[in-house]
Design an enzyme around this catalytic site. Structure first.
Site, PDB file in Angstrom:
ATOM      1  N   HIS A  49       0.861  -1.184   0.000  1.00 33.28           N
ATOM      2  CA  HIS A  49       0.000   0.000   0.000  1.00 33.28           C
ATOM      3  C   HIS A  49       0.895   1.230   0.000  1.00 33.28           C
ATOM      4  O   HIS A  49       1.857   1.285   0.760  1.00 33.28           O
ATOM      5  CB  HIS A  49      -0.883  -0.025   1.250  1.00 33.28           C
ATOM      6  N   ARG A  89      -6.691  10.508   0.084  1.00 30.70           N
ATOM      7  CA  ARG A  89      -6.546  11.008  -1.292  1.00 30.70           C
ATOM      8  C   ARG A  89      -7.911  11.163  -1.963  1.00 30.70           C
ATOM      9  O   ARG A  89      -8.124  12.068  -2.754  1.00 30.70           O
ATOM     10  CB  ARG A  89      -5.623  10.079  -2.085  1.00 30.70           C
TER      11      ARG A  89
END
Lengths: 610, 247
Positions: free
Chosen positions: A237, A257
C-alpha cells in the site's frame, strides 16, 4: 496419549473476519446444519476491523452511470488481466446486494442528501463506488456480521488456532488445533471446511497487518495438497505511517486522497503528474484543478493521479525517495490540510470525513493532519495470491476444502483495487458458505486417523521438549520471525531481482533449519512464545511460495515489480503461476493457462476502455 | 534512547505478583512496543493479548499505573517513568495469566440482548432511506471497539461484582445504538430495567473518561436510556394506561 476436546460440525469455518463470518452465517441459514467458527483472536477483533476506506459496489447512488459492467472492467484493468474473469464478473454483479444485506442487518453507512448510501472515490474506480462509514468501514462491517451472526446458532471457538487439516483419502474431514488460553488440544470433525484466514503480512517487516496474518490458511491448504495461485502478487500500500519508527507500517487510508489529499516530494511538487501509465491516461486529470473538481464530485472531471492504482503510486513514491526528494524520515508528504485554501471549515470537514486518521496521527505522532502534511511510505498490505478456487463455488483442488477472502486467489489478479477487498469478503464468503453447506449435505463424517492426530499433537508440543531434554534453552521463536521479516522485506519486497530472490531461498532454508529446533519455556497457558513457534513453519513455507512464484514471473505486472524485467510481457499475461506440494514434498512451480474470456465480457472491457 | 522500569503483573491462578523489568525504549514508542520488547528479550512466555496495534480492535486493554487504557495507544512520553510503571490486567474480569483476562462474560451478555429488527424496506428495490442527521447519533455509538475498558472501570462491576444483574456501560451503548437506530422496531426498554440493571448506574461518568473512542457514554447513551425508561415505566399517566390495557 494426549487428550483432545472433540467437536463435530457439518461445516467448519476457520477464520472469523469478514469472509469467515459471512460464510458461517450463510452455512447456518441451512436448516439443521451445524456450523462451527474458529477465531484465532476474540470474536470481532480480526483484521477486517482495520479496513478503513469502504466497500466497493456499483450501487450507483452518487453517479448513476455506474454499473456492474464498469466495476468489472475496473477490477480487470487494475488486476492487469490475470484475474479470474469469472470471479470479477460475479463480484461486480453480487456486491450491491451484499451491501444491502449488511444494511438489513443493522449497518449504518454514511448517507447522501437523498438518504441513500453515500459512495466515495477510490483509486482505480471510475466512479464514486465505496459505501463507507467515515474511515472505519471495516469495524462497521465486522461488528454488523458479528452482531447478526451470534443469533444464527453458530458455535464460536474463540482464541483457537488450527495447526493442521485432516484428510480421509483425497477429502478433507477435520482439523486439529489448540485453544490459546489454556493450550488444550481440539479435534474438529467436519464434512466441509472453509478457510478464511486472511493474509501473510507478518512475514514482512513493514506491514499494516495485525499479528494474526501469519499465512495459516495458505499453509494449511498447501500442506494438505491444495494448489495456490498468484503468490508473486503482494500489494504494498503506498501510504503507511513511517514515523515514529515504532508505528511504521500502520495504514493511512486511501480515503485521504479520495477526499482531496495530495502527494508531494521535498521540493513541494505533486510528482504523481509526472508518470501516468498509458492505459489510464484517458481517465486521469491533466491539471490540479481538474483533479480537485473530481474529488468534490464533479462528474465531468477525471480523477487526480494520486488515485491511480496502488502498485503504481507505491513505485512512484519509491522513485522520489531514491532520487533524494523524499521527506526527512524516508517517505513523501501526504497533505490533506491544503484543502483549507478551497473550502471553509476545512479542519472540521477533515475530522468528520477522516476521524480515525485525525485521531491516529494526533495520538501516535503528535501531528495534526488538519494543519500539517503527513509523512508516508509503502507498507505491506495484502496478498492477491492464495488458495486456487473454483470461481463459482470457492472449492479448492482438495474436495471439501473451500477458501474465501484474502486467503483465496483469483479476483484481484496482479493488483487489488481499494474497496474490492471488503466486497470480496462478502460476495465470496457468502458463496463459500453456501457451497460448503451443499457439499456437507451430501456427505457423512469422514474417518479421522487417530495415529496421525497423535503424531501432530506430539510435534506441536516438541518446542517445550527441546528445553527440558537438552537442559539448555534453545533459540526462541521471536528472533527467527524477526530475521524472516527483515529478509523478505529486503529480498522479496517492492522491487525484486532474480539474484536477491535466489539468495532469499537460501536464507529461508537456513531459517527453516533454525525453526525446526526452536525452543520455548513455560507452560501451555496463553504462551505467546509457543504460539509464535507454531506460526513460524506457516510463514516460512508461504514465504518460499511467494519467492518461487516471483522468480518464475520474469516480467513486471501489478504488485510484482522486477528490476531485471521492468516491462509487462504479453506472454506472461496468458497464465497464472501455480504452487503445489510435489509428491516428494518439494515445492512445484507450474504455469497454468488462463481460460479464454467469453465474448460478452471482452466486449465490456473494450467498451469501457474508451 | 531512554530507559524505564516496569512492574508487570505475572502469574496465573492464585499465584500473582509484580515482576520487575528494565528496558530501553525509543522516541515514539507505545507501551505495547515496550511489552513486546520485554517479551522478545527477557520474558518469551509473557502472556499479552493484542491484535492490530493501531487502536482499532480493542484487544490490548490493561491498567497502566492503575488507569484502564489501550497499551497500543499509550505513548511512553505520556506516562511518568521516574518511578516504575505498573502494568496490570483488567481487574473487573477473571484473570487467566499475566496481562490476559477472561472477557467471555461480555460475549454472553451481548447474546442476550434482542437483536436488530428493521422496519420493512422503504423502497421497491428493498432499500431504506435515512438522512445523515438521523444516523449521526447511532454512528457515535457504533464507533465502539469493544475494548471493555468502560466495563473495567465501572464500580458496579469492578467493586460490587454485579455481573449477573448489570450489563455495564458497553452494553448500554449497544442497546442505545439499537434503540436509536432509525430502522429498528424492537423494544428493549423493559429488559433494561428488569435484566440489565440500568438503575444501578449512578452516572459517575468514569466510563466516558476511559473510552478510547471518545464516546460520550453517560450523556449520550445511558442518560437518554434512563429517560426513556422513566417515560415508559414511571410516568403516572402511562402507568394508568398500561393498567387499563392489560385488563
Amino acid at each position: 496419549m494426549p487428550e483432545y476436546q472433540k467437536f463435530e460440525h457439518d461445516v467448519l469455518v476457520i477464520g472469523a473476519g469478514g469472509a469467515g463470518l459471512r460464510a458461517a452465517i450463510e452455512a447456518a441459514s441451512v436448516p439443521g446444519l451445524k456450523v462451527g467458527l474458529v477465531c484465532k483472536s476474540l470474536l470481532g477483533k480480526a483484521h477486517t476491523v482495520m479496513a478503513e476506506g469502504g466497500i466497493a459496489a456499483a450501487l450507483a447512488t452518487v453517479n448513476s452511470a455506474d454499473s456492474w459492467k464498469v466495476h468489472f472492467a475496473d477490477t480487470m484493468r487494475g488486476g492487469q488481466y490475470v484475474n479470474s474473469w469469472r470471479m470479477a464478473e460475479l463480484h461486480a454483479k453480487e456486491a450491491p446486494e451484499c451491501v444491502h444485506e449488511l444494511e438489513a442487518w443493522g449497518a449504518v453507512f454514511d448517507r447522501t442528501s437523498e438518504g441513500k448510501i453515500l459512495q466515495r472515490n477510490f483509486g482505480g474506480h471510475r466512479y464514486p463506488r465505496l459505501a463507507h462509514v467515515g474511515d472505519r468501514t471495516g469495524l462497521e462491517m465486522i461488528r454488523t456480521l458479528q452482531d447478526h451472526g451470534i443469533h444464527q446458532g453458530i458455535d464460536v471457538h474463540m482464541e483457537c488456532t488450527v495447526v493442521s487439516l485432516l484428510k480421509d483419502g483425497d477429502r478433507v474431514v477435520g482439523a486439529f488445533g489448540y485453544d490459546r488460553q489454556r493450550g488444550r488440544f481440539i479435534l474438529f470433525q467436519a464434512k466441509a471446511i472453509v478457510l478464511a484466514t486472511g493474509g501473510v503480512g507478518r512475514a514482512y517487516k513493514i506491514t499494516s497487518n495485525s499479528w494474526e496474518y501469519t499465512a495459516d490458511g495458505h499453509a494449511l491448504a498447501y500442506n494438505s495438497g491444495a494448489d495456490l495461485a498468484d503468490m508473486e502478487f503482494v500489494q504494498f500500500h503506498p501510504t503507511g505511517m513511517i514515523w515514529p519508527l515504532s508505528v511504521a507500517g500502520i495504514l493511512v487510508t486511501e480515503g485521504v486522497r479520495g477526499e482531496g489529499g495530495v502527494l508531494r516530494n521535498s521540493l513541494g511538487k505533486r510528482f504523481m503528474f509526472d508518470d501516468i501509465p498509458e492505459n489510464y491516461k484517458s481517465q486521469t486529470a491533466d491539471s490540479e484543478e481538474e483533479g480537485w473538481r473530481y474529488t468534490q464530485g464533479d462528474k465531468q472531471a477525471r480523477r487526480p493521479p494520486e488515485l491511480l492504482t496502488r502498485d503504481h503510486v507505491a513505485r512512484c513514491i519509491m522513485r522520489e525517495v531514491k532520487a533524494g526528494r523524499g521527506s526527512p524520515h524516508g517517505g513523501v508528504f501526504l497533505d490533506i490540510s491544503w484543502i483549507k485554501e478551497r473550502i471553509p471549515n476545512a479542519a472540521e470537514h477533515i475530522k468528520k470525513k477522516l476521524p480515525s486518521m485525525y485521531h491516529q496521527f494526533k495520538q501516535l505522532a503528535d501531528l495534526d493532519i488538519t494543519t500539517t502534511p503527513m509523512e508516508v511510505g509503502p507498507t505491506t498490505h495484502y496478498i492477491m495470491g492464495g488458495v486456487r478456487v473454483n470461481p463459482d463455488t470457492q472449492m479448492s483442488t482438495v474436495p471439501g476444502l473451500f477458501a474465501a477472502g484474502e486467503c483465496a486467489a483469483g479476483l484481484h489478479g496482479a493488483n487489488r483495487l481499494g474497496g474490492n477487498s471488503l466486497s470480496d469478503l462478502l460476495v465470496f464468503g457468502k458463496r463459500a458458505g453456501k457451497f460448503a453447506a451443499e457439499f456437507a449435505k451430501g456427505q457423512s463424517q469422514g474417518k479421522v486417523d487417530m495415529a496421525q492426530v497423535d503424531s501432530i499433537a506430539k510435534e506441536t508440543l516438541a518446542p517445550f521438549d527441546r528445553v527440558s531434554t537438552s537442559g539448555s534453552t534453545g533459540e526462541g521463536p521471536f528472533r527467527i520471525q524477526h530475521v524472516l521479516q527483515e529478509k523478505m522485506q529486503e529480498l522479496v519486497g517492492i522491487v525484486r531481482t532474480e539474484k536477491e530472490m535466489v539468495s532469499a531461498l537460501d536464507e529461508l532454508e537456513k531459517l527453516k533449519q533454525r525453526a525446526s529446533v526452536v525452543a520455548v519455556d513455560g507452560n501451555r497457558e496463553y504462551n505467546t512464545g509457543w504460539h509464535t513457534a507454531l506460526d513460524l513453519p506457516n510463514m516460512l513455507v508461504i514465504s518460499e511460495a511467494i519467492t518461487r512464484a516471483a522468480i518464475e514471473r520474469k516480467e513486471s505486472r501489478g504488485g510484482h515489480f522486477r528490476e531485471d524485467f521492468q516491462n509487462k510481457e504479453k506472454a506472461f499475461g496468458e497464465f497464472n503461476i501455480i504452487i503445489r506440494r510435489g509428491p516428494g514434498g518439494a515445492m512445484q512451480v507450474v504455469r497454468e493457462r488462463i481460460p479464454e474470456m467469453p465474448a460478452e465480457l471482452k466486449q465490456i472491457i473494450e467498451e469501457q476502455a474508451k | 534512547m531512554s530507559s524505564a522500569t516496569f512492574q508487570l503483573w505475572r502469574g496465573s491462578g492464585a499465584d500473582g505478583k509484580y515482576t520487575t523489568y528494565t528496558t530501553d525504549y525509543q522516541e515514539g514508542m507505545v507501551v505495547l512496543d515496550v511489552i513486546h520488547k520485554i517479551q522478545a528479550e527477557q520474558a518469551p512466555n509473557l502472556a499479552v493479548r493484542w491484535n492490530c496495534k493501531a487502536g482499532k480492535c480493542g484487544s490490548c486493554s490493561a491498567e497502566i499505573n492503575g488507569k484502564p487504557r489501550l497499551m497500543c495507544m499509550t505513548r511512553m512520553n505520556e506516562i511518568p517513568v521516574e518511578s516504575p510503571v505498573t502494568i496490570e490486567p483488567m481487574r473487573a474480569f477473571p484473570w487467566i495469566r499475566d496481562l490476559v483476562t477472561d472477557v467471555s462474560w461480555n460475549y454472553r451478555v451481548k447474546k442476550q440482548i434482542k437483536k436488530f429488527k428493521p422496519r420493512p424496506p422503504d423502497n421497491p428495490d428493498g432499500t431504506w432511506s435515512m438522512s445523515q442527521e438521523d444516523v449521526d447519533r447511532v454512528q457515535e455509538f457504533r464507533k465502539c471497539i469493544e475494548c471493555f475498558l468502560c466495563q473495567d472501570v465501572c464500580h458496579v462491576l469492578r467493586e460490587h461484582n454485579l455481573h449477573e444483574e448489570f450489563v455495564g456501560p458497553r452494553f448500554f451503548v449497544y442497546v442505545a445504538a439499537l434503540e436509536m437506530h432509525p430502522l429498528d422496531t424492537e423494544n428493549r426498554l423493559e429488559e433494561l430495567v428488569t435484566a440489565k440493571g440500568i438503575g444501578y448506574c449512578n452516572i459517575t461518568k468514569c466510563c466516558t473518561k476511559v473510552c478510547p473512542e471518545n464516546i460520550t457514554i453517560t450523556d449520550n447513551a445511558i442518560i437518554p436510556l434512563k429517560e426513556r425508561v422513566v417515560d415508559e415505566y414511571y410516568d403516572p399517566l402511562k402507568r394508568l394506561f398500561r393498567m387499563f390495557r392489560s385488563k
